[in-house]
Each structure stands twice: as C-alpha cells, then as structure tokens.
Scaffold this motif. Structure first.
Motif, short mmCIF file in Angstrom:
data_model
loop_
_atom_site.label_atom_id
_atom_site.label_comp_id
_atom_site.label_asym_id
_atom_site.label_seq_id
_atom_site.Cartn_x
_atom_site.Cartn_y
_atom_site.Cartn_z
N GLY A 1 -2.77 2.07 -4.51
CA GLY A 1 -1.60 1.23 -4.21
C GLY A 1 -1.74 -0.18 -4.73
O GLY A 1 -1.10 -1.12 -4.23
N THR B 1 2.74 2.29 -2.10
CA THR B 1 2.71 2.90 -3.42
C THR B 1 1.57 3.89 -3.57
O THR B 1 1.54 4.72 -4.47
N ALA B 2 0.57 3.77 -2.73
CA ALA B 2 -0.66 4.56 -2.89
C ALA B 2 -0.37 6.05 -2.80
O ALA B 2 0.46 6.50 -2.02
N PRO C 1 0.81 -1.22 0.00
CA PRO C 1 0.00 0.00 0.00
C PRO C 1 0.85 1.27 0.00
O PRO C 1 0.34 2.35 -0.29
N ARG D 1 7.42 -5.66 -5.19
CA ARG D 1 6.15 -5.07 -5.57
C ARG D 1 5.91 -5.17 -7.08
O ARG D 1 6.83 -4.92 -7.86
#
Lengths: 358, 358, 358, 358
Positions: free
Chosen positions: C317, C11-12, C9, C133
């Motif tokens: 994300g 990346t969100a 998450p 990821r």
C-alpha cells in the motif's frame, strides 16, 4: 565422462508456481528463504524445516514468508504440497536427505558440499541414475554470476583460441572460527576453484598440488593460510590458485583465463562505483573503492540467478547447472588436495565413473 | 649472504662528466648509445667498440653521437679516456671483458646475463672482491622502473605487513627466432622474475619448480610455452610465475604482491591513455587501449633511470642497483630452473658464498 | 516543494500476488511483459492490451506469459481482475489512461514521459491529490540501478560533504529514426539527466542552458548532436551534461559527483569483464572490453529492480520511486531546455506547485 | 593566424653543451636548477640570478649545481657565457627580461605567464618578429606530458574523426594563499586548460563563459571555487572545464576528448600502482591508490621532457613547443574569462594578429 541426461518431462510442474520447501535455516538457508519469499518469480515458498524450531518459526514469521514450519526435514521432503526442495542443511545429513528426495522423484537444489566424502556422493549419483532422472543441482553459484557466465561464454566462443591457463584468486576477510584447520581451506574454499576450473575448461582435473607458504600472522597457530595450489587438467592446461582466508582486506574472487590469442579477467575490484576522498588528517587523498566483505553481497546476484534458473528449469522438467557428478568430482579433487597439503607433492585425482549410467 | 660493500671513493670522477665507452652495438647496445648521446646528464659518450666496425661507424655518425670507434673491445676498456664501460656485448664474451674492467678498476654496467654460467660469474665476483671494490652493476633494469620502485618502497615500508606471495606474469608478443628452445624461456625471460623476486622480497630463492602446460599452437614444435613456475623463498614466501613468450597480445609484465594487510599490483595495462572506439563494420564499440609490443618501449623510462643512476653513482664513487652477486644468483636459480623444466619437480638452488669477502 | 505523501494502506493487496495488466506492447512494453512473466516475485501478469491485437496475442502466447489479451486499454484498466497497471503506451495517450487509473484508485507504473506537456501532467498530479493518494510511479529506472543507488546513498551519507557539481554523460550508439530532431535529444535523452540531477541533489533545477557544438557528421542534416547543457540548481550547485546520440561507440551513461571532500564516478565502461586480445593482422594487441549497445542491456538490472520495487511497494500500500511530481518537473525542465536549444542562452525553469496539496 | 616561423639556424650552438642561465629561484626556478644540474643531457647550468642572493647561493652550493651566482638578472642575460636563459622570475618582470633576451638573440624558456597582460605580450611578439627569429618557448609543460602527447597524436591521426568536445578537469589539493581571489583561478589554473584546448584542437577560442557554482566551504570567504567554464572554439567545438583548487583530494588533471568515432581520456588516477588495504579498525578493506598532491610530482616527467626538448631544439637552432603567440593568446582568453566570471555570460575573445609578421 558423459554428464547425466535431462530428466523425464514428467518432473515438470509448469502449470502453477513451483512449491518449494527449504531444509535448514542456517546462514545460507535463511538467505534462501528470504530470496524465495521476495525475489524469485514462479515459485512459492511453502514450508521450512529445521531442528531448531524456534529459529525456523522466526523466519516463517518474517513479512512475505508466511509459511508452514515442519520440525522434521524428512517430513518436509515427504510432504505432498512440496514440489521441490532447497537443501541448506549441514553437509553431514545431505546423503540421507538427498536419497529421500531422489526416492520420491523430487528435484533438489543442494548447497555444497553434495556430501561429506566421495563414497556417499557416488551413492547419490547411483541412486539418481537408478531412478533414470537427474534431480540434483549442486549449489556452485559462481556459474550463475554474470561475470563468470560471460567469461565462460567468451572461452567457449573460441575467439581467444584454446585456453592454456587459469589464474584464480580467492580471498576472505577473516575466519572467526576458533576451530579452523588448514584442510578446511581446501574443502570449503578451494572447492569453488575446483568447480570453476572444471566448468570453465570443460574437463576434469588430473592432479592437484598444494603448496604451503609461511602463514600470515593473522592465521591461527598451525593453520596454513594462504595456500597456493596447482591443478593440472586432463588436457594439460594448468591452473594456479591462491586461497587466502585471512587476507584482512575483504572477499575478493578473481579469475584470469589465458588463451592462445588473448586473456580475460573477471572479479577485479575496480568495478562499480569509484571515488576520490580526502584522507583524514590532511595531505593528499586517495582514489578507489571498498571491497565486498562478504560472499553473500559479492555473489548476491549469482544466488538469485541460480535459484531462478533452478525454479525455471524444474518447471520445464529439466535440470541446468552443476550436477551431482560435479559435486562428486569436486569432492574427489579436494580429497586429493588435502593429501597434497600434507606433503606439498602433486597427487593424482582418481575419478571413477558411476556403476550405472542413465 | 652479505652484499658487497661500496667501492672506495677513489673511483669517483665527479669533477667532469663521466666519459663512457659502450662495448657491443646490437639491439641493446645501440639503444644505450642513443640514450647516452641524448638523454643522460653528466655523462659523455666517448667511444664505442664492436667487431662489426661498419655498424659501429653508422651509429657513431648519428647526430649527437659523434664518438670514436674502436674495433677491439679490449682496447676500449684499456683506453685512458674511458672512465666507465657499458657492456652490451654477447654474454659469451662478458667474463673476459668484465675481468679486464675489474683489473683496471673501471666501473661497468653489464647487460644481463652477467656471464653464461655460475662458475664464470663466481670468478667475476671473486676478482671484484680481490680488488676490494664492487665495480659491476648488472642490467636488471626493472629495479629502476617507477612502478616497480614504488612497489619495492611500499613493501619495505612495512605498511602492508610481511609479504607472503608474489604473482608474476611476463608475456611477450611473439618469438621470431627459429632456433628458440624451452630453456631460453627460463634463462632469458624467467631470469627477470628471478631478480624481481629476490629484490622485492630481499632474500634468496631456495627452490624452483617449472611446470609445463600444453603449449600454445603458436609455439615452435617441441617448445614449452607458456611455462608456470614456483619459487619457494628462503623465508617460506611463495612466488608464482607465468612466462608466455608467444602470447600474441604484446609485452605484458605484471607483479602482484600479497602481504598480511593488503596487496599491490603493478603493470596493469589499464594505465595511461584510454579510449572508446567504433568497431569497424558497425555494431557497438569497445573501450580500452593498446599493449606495448616491445620491452624497449615498456621499460624505456626504466633504462633511462638505470643508466642515469649508474652515471650518478659512479661519479660519486659508489655502486647502486643489482650487483655481480645478483647476476650470479640469478644464473644459479635459472640453472636449477632448467633442470626442473626437464622433470616438473622442484629443484633446490645451491648458492655458495664467494671464496673471498670484501 | 513537498513530495506527495504515501497513499492510504487501503491500496494494499498483500494477501495474494499482485495481478498486473500491461498497457502497450511496443519495445518497452514487450520487455516488461517478459519481465513480469519470468523475473518478478509476488506478481502475476494477468492481461495485456494494445491496439495491435496481433502483436499482443503473439506476446501472450510466449511461454510463461499465458495471459488474457484485451483490445481496449481502457477496458483493461477497468477490469476487476487487475490490481495494478504498467503503462507502456505512447506518451500521447498517457493522460487519459492515467486519469482512468486514478479514478479507480489503481496503482500505476508509467513509462516516461508522464504526459506530453506540463499542463496535462499537472492535471494528473491534481487528480491524484484530489483522490488523496499517490498512485503513480514514473519509469525513471536509473534510480534503481545499483551503481546509481550507491552513488545516491554515498551523497546522502554526508561523508563527502555537500555536493557541488555533477558531470553527466549520456551517449547512444546511433539513432536510426529518419525523422529525428534536435528537440528529441532534450525531451527523450536529457530528461534522464534532468531526473538524475534532481534526485541525486535532492532539489529542483532553477535554470537550464543548452549549447550546440558543431554536429558530428553522423547526425542527420540540421540535427544538433552532440549537445552540452548546464543546469543551475536551486542551491547553486552546477550540473554539466553531454548528450550525444550518434556517438558510434555504444550506450554509455556516466555520472561524476564532485563534493567538498571527494568525488564519485559511476558508469565507467571499465567495469566487468576485461580482456586482452590479438589484433587481427598481427602487431601488438589491445586490452579492454565491449560497450553495451543498448539501454535495455545496460539497465536490465535497473528495470528488474524498478518493477520489483513497484510490486513490493504496491502490495504494502505504498509508493516508492519517482512520482508524478518528478514526471511533471522533468517535463517543465525539458520545455525550458528546448527553448534554450534555440538560443543558447540560459532559460529559467518555472515550476508551479499543484493547486491541491495532499 | 600563422604561427611564427622557425628561427635562423644561426641560433644553433650544437658544437658544445648548451650553457644555460636560470633567472629566478622560487619554487619553479629551484626545481629547474636541480633538473638542469642532474637530469638534462647536453646542457650545462652555468649561472643563476635572483634578487635574493642568499637563496641563490644556497642553491648554487648544492651538489651538482656548482655554478656562478649573479645578483642582477639583466647581467646574467647579458653574459657572454650564457647561450640560453630559463626564465622563472615573477611574471611582473618578464616583459623587460624577455625583451633583453630578444635584443641579444638569446633563446629563452619562459615560465607562464608570458607577461601580465595582452599589451605587453604583444610587445614581446612584435620584438621577436622584428628580430626575424622566434626565440621564446612558453612553459606550458603539459604539451610534453607523455599522456597528453599521446592524446594529441591520436586526435591528429584522424582515427577518431573530428574532435567535437573536450571535458577538462583540474583540481588542486588546497590553496594556502590567504590573499587568494577568484580571478586567480582563471589566470593561473584555467590558463592551462586554455592552452590545452587550443593545442589539442589546433584552433583559437572564440568565446569563454565562466559559471560560478555555490563555493565549497573550504574556499576563502568570497572566493568562487569551484568554477565551471565553457569554451566555444572557432570551429564550433565546445570545451567544458572544471577548475577546483580546494578539492581536498589532490592534484587531478584529466582530459576527455570526444570525437566522431570514439573518445579518449587521459589523467585517470587509476594509473600506476594499485593496492588493496586493510582499513584500520577492522571491517572490509579498500582498493585503489593515492593521488599526487602536487603538480611537480604529477608533471615531473613533463617538465623534464620540456626542458630537454628546449635544450635539444635550441642546439639545433630551432624552436619547439608553445610560442610567444600561445602565451599571448592564453592571456587574452583569460582576460575574457575574468570578465565572464563577473557576469556569468559568454565573452568573446578578441585576438588581434601582431603588427609585423616574421
């Protein structure tokens, strides 16, 4: 009838995303809130207003919405942080809210009906013209449907010659409302056919005749459903309409234009995915597909394109799509239609030009 | 109105192929001569009669025909070697020829119109009833078209509930006749829609309204083409019709029935072979197909089935298909239609029962 | 083969619109620039990079774009004001640019091909997995086409039982490239069918056989067009493909899935508007419609939905849609396809799992 | 390979209706008895023969039939009152019966298969040629189907350029036979696609490859159903075939021809009547139609036209439609197909010309 001119470029807000407030969070309003929050470019949903504050708050709390809730619609309209208003409140309060928007010079996308009668819609037109700017787009979303848009383009291209007739069909799955009345078929359903006929043919409706077949057994006692109606256009073109709100098959909207050198049909359910299937219990199967049950799925793309076009035009300081005059004219035609429904005879449509021209 | 009962089994001629005489060798008569000579089982074409003896002789000399030519139609009707008559002479001489057939007890398949007016068609009905036998089948061939027959079967099955509306479309490519008049669209084209409406819905037409759109530029000066018309059926069902004889696209006949639990369409041009093609001059191509230009190709199978059914029923001593009453009723409706064409207002259809019942 | 898991998450970036940089402004890149500038919600186009600085500047100057131009793609990727990258540069530079994005943890939507061969695409996968990821969505836009999406949903629902076969058709209007070669039909066109087969059936392709019919006279000398190919899936399902890039009719993409209790077809050109028309020069007319000439019009909606879904998922994300594994697998299948093209015999597809699993 | 020339005019029997004897009254034979008795012009059914005398008598007693029953087929063939024979006996006795017909110079319409293997079918061809006259029409009825006939006409017209590919689909509802085997799909079903490919493209099949997808769970244990097969034609055109005899949806036969300037499809189930319907239990409805369950309904018109064309040609002393060579060639191709079914690899088709030329 000359259509209102484009508004002053002063309305333009192109430097930043358009800050939109939504008034009314019933079925269509909630749909528009989600649309603005997740599918429209260059707009930011900033506020929603509804007398039902709880429902408004629920919607504001949805992912992506994250907006202010304002209890009083008039307060939202007056808010300095709101560049433009999407009006999805009940038709009965439209006049007051539209006049407030026009007073402030705020562009507005108003769900149909524009107002409840021709006198009040004429007041809206006159207020707009007094202010010198067209600010109101009316929510006849079909004009943005890709199939309707291609049909309009084809007819305007002249490739098929002059258009002589339209045959329009409008079917709903069912009407759950226990207070439903025959007049509502004219006012709420036929009104879309009225706008399509005026728009596709580019002219006004001169008279309307509503014919009452023996109703389906699925209609409420006393309700005339289906209805067949005939528009005679100013040029003499003729439009036939079927409106059938308890069709029990789904939401079907079809339009066939017949011109001097060809015809065109949109809205055939044959579009899209196509299956063959086993029939339960054996025997041979069937081919075909499902019918959209709901106008929000059938016209989802049209609604998206309508709102995007409104946002884009507003940021450029322009107005596209159906105007307050279109809203007014459709109301006047439907009023004549309701009169014809009572007698079966043709009723002339009496459209007056507004007192002040822009 | 009770339909006429089946004729006496005495009419039956099942021991040998039915010996058929054809009266009139115009477009339809010539078509029927070739049909009887090459495509119909259990019938033998034995004679043809036409005032134009040369044309009759040419046709008689075609391979497969090989039949007697009789100059006088009344002589053919009176011939002992003729079991049954196919009447394809001009409508103006039908009354006399039909009465001669009935007088002799000869079964007859009569091309439409039965006769030229309702008084004479009533005389035919009364002669038939006086003789105690139904002898006249009228040439409404659409009832034998496989698609129409399936539609009729579907509506009669009750699967879709009661039928509420029909939407009928009837387009011809063009009308070359330089003496063509608006009334002929009602009498010669709309008459087929009249018969289909009566047959599909199983009831009489109570009133007819013919509406005149601004004509296509391809119509002769003063001719109303296309025409939109509305039938109100005895039960209250409503039928809309478009008849457009200079459509410039081809022969298109379409019928949509809308019922309480579904609808059905026949006659979509999408049937059959389907192609994609390069567009000459480059650019992207098109998909689709051609439209039948002519009723004889569109309804070729219907004509074959009609004549075969007539031959088969006649050999069994029976009568199937549209009767003289159907011919009479359609004439009465079209007479009302021509009256409405002049005014645009609905005109009631006054059908009287014949004086003598079988 | 397990698909890569959702990214962390971390990346969100949901607090603000996603700031997107576009690398490459060829045909697809320019299309995406305009898309991001005018049709995508919750994203802001902030920068574009292309070695052709003039073309990049022209595009940046278009209304609505108003963005920075960065000459060096690697600089754009490294820019702190860029949350995510849409990679539309030539395939030959993808590896380097993808590895730079992955290095920085920047989500990327990469137009196909992922890279030019299976070794380099495996390096991308392994870099992603090393970072823990999934960051790369590959531009197989058909997965977002509404008709394909409904087909996928129908097949996954199990209503039709197990899917046994697909029949896929892929036609282009014409190929103007004077250096076009047979292998490019496999690598650039059949690759879409490869992805559709893997996605719709939810399994890998075990072998591929490419059959060479005698070419159309519209093909360049020596080019095998059309091509028929057969995929045998891991489960034993069979897929037939026609790819025909000089069809001279338009851009037609069709897929029929045949299952145990029914079949489904998408991509019939019969969809949408439907006309009848006069044929110039007289005679009867035709029915039908036009065929999209271009993949950008046929799949316009798919591209919009693809980019919107990428923006939405990135802000949450997450990663949706085809992954780097899908890009890799399609490259491996096409490599086998090019080998089969030379011989006509089936070639096994050798997919190796990546060295490091997430 | 030169096709056999037309027979001597001495075979002509045009002076009277063709007197036909039917051998074999299984499913197809009974169908043909009723066809000849009620739907075919210029023919008289005079005798039927079947080892099951009871069944033959029942059929002879049907209205319209009224014919002699002859126990021994060879006796019927030898009967002086029989001008021509329709052979609908089991394939295993065809050779003997065909040779008897040829010996007497009797024209024969032989249901497929011509004979059970290529050696015996070659004997039939050689007997015919030794006699100097082509007497045998093989029952590939699809050539007489109006849609197939229009497709053939279109391809032969050259309007679409050279034909490059065919895509053929052949589905049956279900196979009730408990002894059904994979080879029967090739021999009894694919054989129709073999004949269509040879006829539509006007050339021989050079090789055949039969691919075995994982079977439907509705197939008998061990039976490969569906099957995908590929024909490579002598000219290099490629034909893909799906045959699926437990499709559970109905009898669907479809053919798409893809040519240099366009394509054409026949057999789409979208033809004919089209309905919308309520779905039981509420919710939105569906659009579409039923699928023919049975080849006898799908191809009823083709069978009628086939038999009529045979009767007409026989009376003129000619032979039209598929010949013994076509029956032989299809047997040879299916033999190669059964060999390929075992391996999945392409098998060359080895067609030898007959020893004696007419």
């Amino acid at each position: 009838m000359t259509l209102p001119s484009s508004p002053d470029p002063a309305t333009a807000v192109s430097g930043h995303p358009l800050r939109v407030g939504v008034v009314g969070v019933g079925v269509m309003g909630a749909d528009h809130v989600r649309r603005l929050a997740t599918r429209i470019a260059n707009a930011t949903l900033v506020a929603i207003a509804d007398p039902d504050a709880e429902r408004a708050q629920e919607l504001a709390d949805e992912p992506g919405a994250g907006v202010r809730v304002i209890a009083d619609p008039m307060e939202l309209i007056a808010d300095d942080g709101v560049d433009a208003v999407l009006l999805a409140s009940p038709g009965a309060v439209h006049t007051e809210q539209l006049l407030a928007c026009i007073e402030r010079g705020t562009p507005v996308l108003c769900e149909k009906p524009l107002t409840m009668d021709s006198e009040s819609s004429m007041r809206v037109i006159e207020a707009e013209r007094a202010g010198g700017r067209a600010l109101v787009q009316v929510g006849f979303m079909r004009r943005f449907d890709p199939e309707y848009a291609r049909l309009k383009q084809l007819l305007d291209s002249g490739d098929l010659g002059r258009t002589l007739m339209l045959h329009q069909v409008h079917r709903n799955l069912t009407v759950p409302n226990p207070h439903f009345a025959s007049e509502m078929i004219v006012r709420d359903s036929l009104v879309h056919e009225v706008d399509c006929a005026r728009w596709l043919l580019g002219e006004e409706i001169a008279s309307v005749q509503v014919i009452s077949p023996t109703p389906t057994r699925h209609a409420l006692e006393g309700v005339v459903d289906p209805q067949v109606s005939i528009f005679r256009m100013a040029s003499g073109a003729v439009v036939t309409n079927e409106v059938f709100v308890n069709s029990r098959t789904g939401y079907e909207v079809r339009c066939e234009a017949v011109a001097e050198s060809g015809s065109a049909i949109i809205g055939r359910p044959a579009s899209g995915i196509y299956t063959t299937r086993t029939v339960p219990g054996g025997g041979a199967g069937s081919w075909g597909g499902g019918i959209d049950p709901d106008y929000r799925t059938r016209f989802e793309r049209a609604y998206d394109l309508e709102v995007q076009a409104w946002v884009d035009a507003t940021r450029r300081g322009e107005l596209v799509g159906p105007t307050s005059w279109d809203g007014h004219a459709s109301t006047v035609v439907c009023t004549a239609g309701m009169e014809s429904l009572a007698t079966g005879a043709p009723v002339d449509v009496a459209l007056r030009a507004p007192a002040i021209r822009a």
